[in-house]
Design a protein around this motif. Structure first.
Motif, PDB file in Angstrom:
ATOM      1  N   SER A 198      68.882   7.602 -49.119  1.00  0.00           N
ATOM      2  CA  SER A 198      69.752   8.324 -48.196  1.00  0.00           C
ATOM      3  C   SER A 198      69.002   8.886 -47.001  1.00  0.00           C
ATOM      4  O   SER A 198      69.606   9.303 -46.017  1.00  0.00           O
ATOM      5  N   MET A 199      67.670   8.904 -47.086  1.00  0.00           N
ATOM      6  CA  MET A 199      66.874   9.408 -45.954  1.00  0.00           C
ATOM      7  C   MET A 199      66.920   8.410 -44.810  1.00  0.00           C
ATOM      8  O   MET A 199      66.816   7.203 -45.030  1.00  0.00           O
ATOM      9  N   GLU A 200      67.091   8.856 -43.601  1.00  0.00           N
ATOM     10  CA  GLU A 200      67.116   7.995 -42.433  1.00  0.00           C
ATOM     11  C   GLU A 200      65.734   7.962 -41.796  1.00  0.00           C
ATOM     12  O   GLU A 200      65.119   9.011 -41.570  1.00  0.00           O
ATOM     13  N   LEU A 201      65.261   6.743 -41.558  1.00  0.00           N
ATOM     14  CA  LEU A 201      63.960   6.574 -40.915  1.00  0.00           C
ATOM     15  C   LEU A 201      64.125   6.738 -39.406  1.00  0.00           C
ATOM     16  O   LEU A 201      64.937   6.050 -38.783  1.00  0.00           O
ATOM     17  N   THR A 202      63.379   7.633 -38.838  1.00  0.00           N
ATOM     18  CA  THR A 202      63.458   7.897 -37.403  1.00  0.00           C
ATOM     19  C   THR A 202      62.299   7.221 -36.694  1.00  0.00           C
ATOM     20  O   THR A 202      61.130   7.423 -37.053  1.00  0.00           O
ATOM     21  N   THR A 203      62.625   6.390 -35.696  1.00  0.00           N
ATOM     22  CA  THR A 203      61.575   5.720 -34.903  1.00  0.00           C
ATOM     23  C   THR A 203      60.959   6.722 -33.938  1.00  0.00           C
ATOM     24  O   THR A 203      61.691   7.399 -33.197  1.00  0.00           O
ATOM     25  N   PRO A 204      59.641   6.841 -33.929  1.00  0.00           N
ATOM     26  CA  PRO A 204      58.982   7.755 -32.982  1.00  0.00           C
ATOM     27  C   PRO A 204      59.387   7.446 -31.543  1.00  0.00           C
ATOM     28  O   PRO A 204      59.501   6.276 -31.156  1.00  0.00           O
ATOM     29  N   ASN A 205      59.608   8.477 -30.747  1.00  0.00           N
ATOM     30  CA  ASN A 205      60.071   8.292 -29.369  1.00  0.00           C
ATOM     31  C   ASN A 205      59.103   7.479 -28.530  1.00  0.00           C
ATOM     32  O   ASN A 205      59.527   6.698 -27.663  1.00  0.00           O
TER      33      ASN A 205
ATOM     34  N   TYR B  96      61.361   0.538 -46.120  1.00  0.00           N
ATOM     35  CA  TYR B  96      62.658   0.822 -45.513  1.00  0.00           C
ATOM     36  C   TYR B  96      63.301  -0.429 -44.892  1.00  0.00           C
ATOM     37  O   TYR B  96      64.316  -0.343 -44.217  1.00  0.00           O
ATOM     38  N   GLY B  97      62.670  -1.565 -45.107  1.00  0.00           N
ATOM     39  CA  GLY B  97      63.195  -2.806 -44.534  1.00  0.00           C
ATOM     40  C   GLY B  97      62.704  -3.092 -43.129  1.00  0.00           C
ATOM     41  O   GLY B  97      63.242  -3.963 -42.448  1.00  0.00           O
ATOM     42  N   ILE B  98      61.679  -2.355 -42.691  1.00  0.00           N
ATOM     43  CA  ILE B  98      61.129  -2.575 -41.351  1.00  0.00           C
ATOM     44  C   ILE B  98      60.157  -3.752 -41.384  1.00  0.00           C
ATOM     45  O   ILE B  98      59.220  -3.766 -42.187  1.00  0.00           O
ATOM     46  N   GLU B  99      60.388  -4.749 -40.549  1.00  0.00           N
ATOM     47  CA  GLU B  99      59.503  -5.913 -40.479  1.00  0.00           C
ATOM     48  C   GLU B  99      58.456  -5.705 -39.390  1.00  0.00           C
ATOM     49  O   GLU B  99      58.759  -5.172 -38.322  1.00  0.00           O
ATOM     50  N   ARG B 100      57.274  -6.148 -39.679  1.00  0.00           N
ATOM     51  CA  ARG B 100      56.175  -6.020 -38.719  1.00  0.00           C
ATOM     52  C   ARG B 100      56.442  -6.921 -37.520  1.00  0.00           C
ATOM     53  O   ARG B 100      56.730  -8.108 -37.674  1.00  0.00           O
ATOM     54  N   ILE B 101      56.362  -6.365 -36.317  1.00  0.00           N
ATOM     55  CA  ILE B 101      56.587  -7.178 -35.112  1.00  0.00           C
ATOM     56  C   ILE B 101      55.398  -8.117 -34.924  1.00  0.00           C
ATOM     57  O   ILE B 101      54.242  -7.718 -35.112  1.00  0.00           O
ATOM     58  N   PRO B 102      55.641  -9.373 -34.594  1.00  0.00           N
ATOM     59  CA  PRO B 102      54.528 -10.305 -34.397  1.00  0.00           C
ATOM     60  C   PRO B 102      53.750  -9.974 -33.128  1.00  0.00           C
ATOM     61  O   PRO B 102      54.291  -9.402 -32.179  1.00  0.00           O
ATOM     62  N   THR B 103      52.489 -10.358 -33.127  1.00  0.00           N
ATOM     63  CA  THR B 103      51.673 -10.156 -31.936  1.00  0.00           C
ATOM     64  C   THR B 103      52.152 -11.111 -30.849  1.00  0.00           C
ATOM     65  O   THR B 103      52.126 -12.330 -31.038  1.00  0.00           O
ATOM     66  N   PRO B 104      52.637 -10.611 -29.722  1.00  0.00           N
ATOM     67  CA  PRO B 104      53.195 -11.494 -28.683  1.00  0.00           C
ATOM     68  C   PRO B 104      52.114 -12.294 -27.968  1.00  0.00           C
ATOM     69  O   PRO B 104      50.959 -11.855 -27.867  1.00  0.00           O
TER      70      PRO B 104
END
Length: 442
Positions: A27-34, A105-113
């Motif tokens: 139930s906790m919501e993950l907050t993305t840092p600004n 939390y289901g966050i996928e690592r962004i690939p290196t562009p």
């Protein structure tokens, strides 16, 4: 018994506590840092870049801002000293680490562009390409062209950067240089250059000037005749673009030996639908742009193009149908073309069938062809008009006037109706009295 019951109760209590703990975590919501969010899109940055003002944005968002014509920083409103954003590897690494830490939390690592192509890199490649083709370094040119194509395939952004820095002009100059030297000797590099030019369409004026030279046109026709399937398709696409923008090149192209045969072969023995359509467009320019150039039309007639077009029109999709009718309209402007059309059994049925059935353009071409055939008929019995009446031309032309069309087409349709009306009485009609002795089956 009592101890066993106590263990079961303790187990159930532990399971409930664990379930409550999992529910609390879920139930906790993950907050993305600004500082991980793009100031424009407010989404997690996938490719953070920093402007000259020191503000970091996601590359896609800030490039859309710049491409829209803005020259200031969206946050500070300061004028940008440079429009080339710098990759912010530190922020990107922090975002990737944060994604890994929160993968539960289901966050996928962004690939290196991949680092996108810069104007400086493109300029460097083009500078080397100029030096290579001037000394006729085929291997060097092929390597640089391959590198440019590879970079362009990585992203639309790279492709736009390559085109914006004048790649088409340099490649066209290289094409002309190798064409002037030798077709046979440099066929490989010529095909590579032409393939690269096809995805840079529409070509700029500088590129077209190089490709319109005598040497380049002869080479394009040579590839159209002798190249592999890909080269033939690329050659006819380039010819189409040249003729569409400069009708003066039509006569020069018509004078090159073998071009008409090669174009008809692409229609007769298609390699792909795009090549067929493109070939028809090139032929259309050749038969319609220069009315005085009757030799071109006659040559196409002698190669059986009228019969080929009529057979193609029987069952073709909209785009092919429009182009084939346009070519047939141009060819019927000469006597030889009309004679071939008179002698083919499909002419009237196909033309009348296409009226009001495909598109407005196809209808206009069909009316124009019918008008040319009817106005120039030399047979005293008027067999062309009679056949048109038999397949329903009169009714369709009346309907066309009712639904509306261009003024020029309306004039031709009206004149056709007058010509057809003269022969309406000659058609055999069935008298209703002929059925007086027949009994209905119901």
């Amino acid at each position: 018994m009592i101890s066993s019951w106590k263990r079961r109760r303790a187990g159930r209590r532990a399971a409930k506590l664990q379930q409550h703990a999992e529910d609390d975590i879920g139930s906790m919501e993950l907050t993305t840092p600004n500082h991980f969010r793009c100031p424009i899109s407010l989404d997690l940055m996938k490719d953070p870049v920093t402007l000259s003002t020191g503000i970091t944005y996601d590359r896609e968002s800030i490039e859309m801002w710049i491409e829209a014509g803005n020259r200031t920083c969206p946050i500070t409103n300061q004028v940008l000293r440079s429009l080339e954003p710098i990759p912010n590897h530190t922020i990107r690494k922090m975002i990737q680490d944060w994604c890994v830490e929160n993968r539960s939390y289901g966050i996928e690592r962004i690939p290196t562009p991949r680092i996108p192509l810069s104007s400086v890199e493109v300029t460097d490649i083009l500078s080397k390409l100029k030096m290579a083709y001037r000394r006729e370094d085929e291997a060097g040119c092929r390597e640089l062209v391959a590198k440019m194509k590879s970079k362009g395939k990585e992203s639309e952004r790279n492709k736009r950067c390559i085109v914006a820095n004048g790649a088409a002009g340099v490649l066209s100059a290289a094409f002309e240089a190798f064409s002037s030297a030798s077709f046979d000797k440099y066929v490989a590099v010529l095909e590579d250059i032409l393939a690269a030019l096809t995805w840079m369409s529409p070509l700029d004026g500088e590129a077209k000037s190089y490709l319109s030279s005598a040497a380049s046109l002869n080479c394009l026709v040579w590839l159209l005749k002798s190249g592999d399937l890909s080269a033939r398709g690329n050659a006819v696409s380039t010819l189409k673009e040249l003729l569409s923008s400069d009708k003066r090149k039509v006569y020069a192209l018509s004078e090159i030996e073998g071009v008409k045969e090669a174009l008809v072969k692409l229609v007769k023995e298609p390699i792909c639908p795009t090549a067929t359509k493109t070939s028809l467009v090139v032929i259309f320019h050749m038969v319609s742009s220069s009315p005085s150039n009757e030799d071109t039309k006659v040559r196409f007639v002698e190669m059986g193009l009228v019969e080929l077009l009529l057979e193609l029109l029987v069952d073709s999709e909209k785009s092919v149908c429009e182009k084939a009718l346009g070519v047939l309209d141009g060819i019927c402007g000469c006597e030889e073309g009309r004679e071939r059309a008179y002698g083919h059994a499909l002419t009237m049925p196909v033309l009348v069938k296409k009226l009001l059935r495909v598109s407005d353009l196809a209808t206009e071409f069909s009316v124009s062809i019918l008008w040319k055939l009817s106005k120039n008929e030399k047979r005293e019995d008027g067999s062309v008009l009679v056949e048109a009446l038999q397949v329903g031309a009169f009714q369709k032309l009346l309907l066309l006037l009712q639904v509306g069309c261009s003024d020029r087409t309306k004039e031709k349709a009206t004149e056709l109706l007058k010509l057809l009306n003269i022969h309406r009485e000659r058609l055999e009609c069935i008298d209703s009295m002929d059925f007086k002795d027949l009994k209905r089956p119901f």
